[in-house]
Design a protein around this motif. Sequence first.
Motif, mmCIF file in Angstrom:
data_model
loop_
_atom_site.group_PDB
_atom_site.id
_atom_site.type_symbol
_atom_site.label_atom_id
_atom_site.label_comp_id
_atom_site.label_asym_id
_atom_site.label_seq_id
_atom_site.Cartn_x
_atom_site.Cartn_y
_atom_site.Cartn_z
ATOM 1 N N ASP A 208 -32.061 -41.161 -4.703
ATOM 2 C CA ASP A 208 -32.952 -41.966 -3.872
ATOM 3 C C ASP A 208 -32.487 -41.860 -2.407
ATOM 4 O OD1 ASP A 208 -34.507 -43.854 -2.635
ATOM 5 O OD2 ASP A 208 -34.207 -45.392 -4.176
ATOM 6 N N THR A 209 -33.367 -41.356 -1.548
ATOM 7 C CA THR A 209 -32.990 -41.161 -0.143
ATOM 8 C C THR A 209 -32.706 -42.493 0.560
ATOM 9 O OG1 THR A 209 -35.340 -41.134 0.459
ATOM 10 C CG2 THR A 209 -34.261 -39.003 0.065
ATOM 11 N N ARG A 210 -33.199 -43.584 -0.004
ATOM 12 C CA ARG A 210 -32.947 -44.883 0.611
ATOM 13 C C ARG A 210 -31.488 -45.301 0.474
ATOM 14 N NH1 ARG A 210 -37.477 -48.293 -2.458
ATOM 15 N NH2 ARG A 210 -36.568 -47.025 -4.128
ATOM 16 N N LYS A 211 -30.756 -44.609 -0.414
ATOM 17 C CA LYS A 211 -29.357 -44.949 -0.608
ATOM 18 C C LYS A 211 -28.402 -44.022 0.145
ATOM 19 C CE LYS A 211 -30.019 -47.321 -5.005
ATOM 20 N NZ LYS A 211 -29.601 -47.455 -6.407
ATOM 21 N N ILE A 212 -28.966 -43.126 0.943
ATOM 22 C CA ILE A 212 -28.115 -42.262 1.766
ATOM 23 C C ILE A 212 -27.464 -43.097 2.866
ATOM 24 C CG2 ILE A 212 -28.083 -40.331 3.390
ATOM 25 C CD1 ILE A 212 -30.345 -39.061 1.805
ATOM 26 N N LEU A 213 -26.160 -42.900 3.045
ATOM 27 C CA LEU A 213 -25.417 -43.621 4.085
ATOM 28 C C LEU A 213 -25.473 -42.795 5.367
ATOM 29 C CD1 LEU A 213 -22.426 -44.726 1.822
ATOM 30 C CD2 LEU A 213 -24.348 -46.121 2.568
ATOM 31 N N TRP A 214 -26.448 -43.110 6.203
ATOM 32 C CA TRP A 214 -26.711 -42.284 7.394
ATOM 33 C C TRP A 214 -25.599 -42.402 8.430
ATOM 34 C CZ3 TRP A 214 -30.046 -38.696 6.544
ATOM 35 C CH2 TRP A 214 -31.100 -38.921 5.653
ATOM 36 N N LYS A 215 -24.936 -43.537 8.485
ATOM 37 C CA LYS A 215 -23.839 -43.680 9.441
ATOM 38 C C LYS A 215 -22.696 -42.729 9.115
ATOM 39 C CE LYS A 215 -24.706 -48.485 10.796
ATOM 40 N NZ LYS A 215 -24.148 -49.859 10.880
ATOM 41 N N ILE A 216 -22.418 -42.581 7.830
ATOM 42 C CA ILE A 216 -21.370 -41.638 7.413
ATOM 43 C C ILE A 216 -21.813 -40.201 7.718
ATOM 44 C CG2 ILE A 216 -20.142 -40.691 5.413
ATOM 45 C CD1 ILE A 216 -20.085 -43.465 4.230
ATOM 46 N N TYR A 217 -23.115 -39.928 7.495
ATOM 47 C CA TYR A 217 -23.644 -38.588 7.782
ATOM 48 C C TYR A 217 -23.518 -38.269 9.266
ATOM 49 C CZ TYR A 217 -26.983 -34.791 8.436
ATOM 50 O OH TYR A 217 -27.568 -33.589 8.798
ATOM 51 N N ALA A 218 -23.773 -39.281 10.108
ATOM 52 C CA ALA A 218 -23.702 -39.061 11.553
ATOM 53 C C ALA A 218 -22.279 -38.739 11.999
ATOM 54 C CB ALA A 218 -24.210 -40.293 12.291
ATOM 55 N N LYS A 219 -21.292 -39.325 11.297
ATOM 56 C CA LYS A 219 -19.902 -39.110 11.703
ATOM 57 C C LYS A 219 -19.291 -37.858 11.090
ATOM 58 C CE LYS A 219 -18.817 -43.999 12.425
ATOM 59 N NZ LYS A 219 -17.967 -45.136 11.996
ATOM 60 N N THR A 220 -19.674 -37.557 9.838
ATOM 61 C CA THR A 220 -18.995 -36.468 9.111
ATOM 62 C C THR A 220 -19.887 -35.273 8.844
ATOM 63 O OG1 THR A 220 -19.580 -37.376 6.942
ATOM 64 C CG2 THR A 220 -17.556 -38.181 7.965
ATOM 65 N N GLY A 221 -21.207 -35.468 8.931
ATOM 66 C CA GLY A 221 -22.119 -34.386 8.598
ATOM 67 C C GLY A 221 -22.300 -34.213 7.104
ATOM 68 N N LYS A 222 -21.754 -35.120 6.320
ATOM 69 C CA LYS A 222 -21.879 -35.042 4.856
ATOM 70 C C LYS A 222 -22.856 -36.093 4.365
ATOM 71 C CE LYS A 222 -18.331 -34.412 2.287
ATOM 72 N NZ LYS A 222 -17.012 -34.606 1.604
ATOM 73 N N LEU A 223 -23.719 -35.672 3.437
ATOM 74 C CA LEU A 223 -24.653 -36.621 2.835
ATOM 75 C C LEU A 223 -23.949 -37.384 1.707
ATOM 76 C CD1 LEU A 223 -28.024 -34.643 2.635
ATOM 77 C CD2 LEU A 223 -27.546 -36.664 4.015
ATOM 78 N N MET A 224 -23.831 -38.690 1.886
ATOM 79 C CA MET A 224 -23.200 -39.545 0.882
ATOM 80 C C MET A 224 -24.206 -40.622 0.463
ATOM 81 S SD MET A 224 -20.132 -38.220 0.813
ATOM 82 C CE MET A 224 -19.131 -39.434 -0.035
ATOM 83 N N VAL A 225 -24.157 -41.020 -0.801
ATOM 84 C CA VAL A 225 -25.041 -42.083 -1.293
ATOM 85 C C VAL A 225 -24.200 -43.194 -1.904
ATOM 86 C CG1 VAL A 225 -27.018 -40.584 -1.732
ATOM 87 C CG2 VAL A 225 -25.336 -40.977 -3.546
ATOM 88 N N ARG A 226 -24.786 -44.369 -1.915
ATOM 89 C CA ARG A 226 -24.100 -45.510 -2.509
ATOM 90 C C ARG A 226 -24.607 -45.738 -3.928
ATOM 91 N NH1 ARG A 226 -27.052 -50.638 0.533
ATOM 92 N NH2 ARG A 226 -28.901 -50.688 -0.811
ATOM 93 N N GLU A 227 -23.719 -46.243 -4.794
ATOM 94 C CA GLU A 227 -24.104 -46.687 -6.143
ATOM 95 C C GLU A 227 -23.943 -48.192 -6.177
ATOM 96 O OE1 GLU A 227 -21.491 -44.539 -8.729
ATOM 97 O OE2 GLU A 227 -23.046 -43.089 -9.224
#
Length: 416
Positions: A208-227
């Motif tokens: 679910d794209t709504r669970k992507i942590l965009w702040k982490i993506y902005a800092k690291t460039g890695k797509l991370m999601v929360r459970e």
Amino acid sequence: MKITLPGIIHIMLSLLLIFYAYINRDPMVFAISLSFVLIIYYEYTSFTEAVKAIDKVCIKRELEKKVSNELEEVVMKIIIENGSDITFPRVILKDIIPQLVSSDPAKPVFSIVIPSKSSLAIEYKVKPLVPGVHDFQVFDVIISDVLGYFYENVSIESRDSLVVLPLYSSTSIDVKSLQRMMGIALKGKAIGGAFELANIRDYVVGDDTRKILWKIYAKTGKLMVREDFGETRAKVLVLIDMKKNLWSIGEPPNTLAQIQLRYARSLIDYLVRNRCTVDVALCSGLVPKVARNFEEKTIESLYNIMSVLPVGGGCESPLSVFIDSVYHLGRVPEFYDIVILVTNPLSLVTESIDSLNSLMETFPGKLVVTIPRYRYDEIVEEELLKNFLKSIATIIERGGIGLVISEEEMSVTHRG
């Protein structure tokens, strides 16, 4: 074969009449005495034929169900099949029920006639007063003639078992302190939704794209999601320490054994309702009986666990025996987020510190010791009890999580 007092009186009266008729040469009295002799002879011959034919009589029992809760009435059906040509005119059937089972009627004794080539059924109710396995094994049968002059007592085996589950509290059990401890221990997998965020992991296609942590993506460039909670289940192992002596502490239906089993079942029910993965080990005899994934088939798993606990039975091994149960479950200690030991102060005082330490070493930082509420101060001096519990709490906190004393009342009121 035995003879009753009426039978003895009949025989003596017959002899006296014969003697009187002989002395007085009285044919009428002689005829009466002869009829008395013929009656006793007929009763004797018919009785002996019935005794010989008893092997062709089958008596079996059928319980309405094989599993029930304690203090729940269950219908017992007794089926009697007579395959012989002999009628049994007077039979007293007594069902020998286990000690901690009550019945309605209070004494299951039935006076019946069993016709030849027939089948009949008797029903009555039994009520188990304690959880565990109750074994019904034998009937006492008294065979007699019509007038009750002769009788024979025989025992007929008919085995059946009733597995009785402990009562439980489905909603009101107080586990706030346990929940708080588990919330800390599980690092986001706390039961009951104590934490919203359960885990963070790499994004995979389909998430679910709504669970992507965009702040982490902005800092690291890695797509991370929360459970969130609900996507990750807490993995819990419940260890139930049942010692034999607990059955003799208190009176049914509120012995310490019953209180502890009710508390354990209530705790398991709470964990299952809160979507935990639950494994259970109950020590009975020398080794624990284990059940994996309790949450999938709760009643079936509970039945399997309780089916190895005879009434009055319990664990004959130290707490360290639970270590092997992990491998019997096909798990490793690292699998579990938390391990809950259900016990009581009277059992703990008989354990060596080494046994408790071995559990904490196997499950480092994961062990919670829980104790059900009970009238311990009626058994042990209150000050001694408090000091002992403080000492145990200190030991557990060094290598585990802590000690929890339940505030939930598990006693029940029973009449009849």
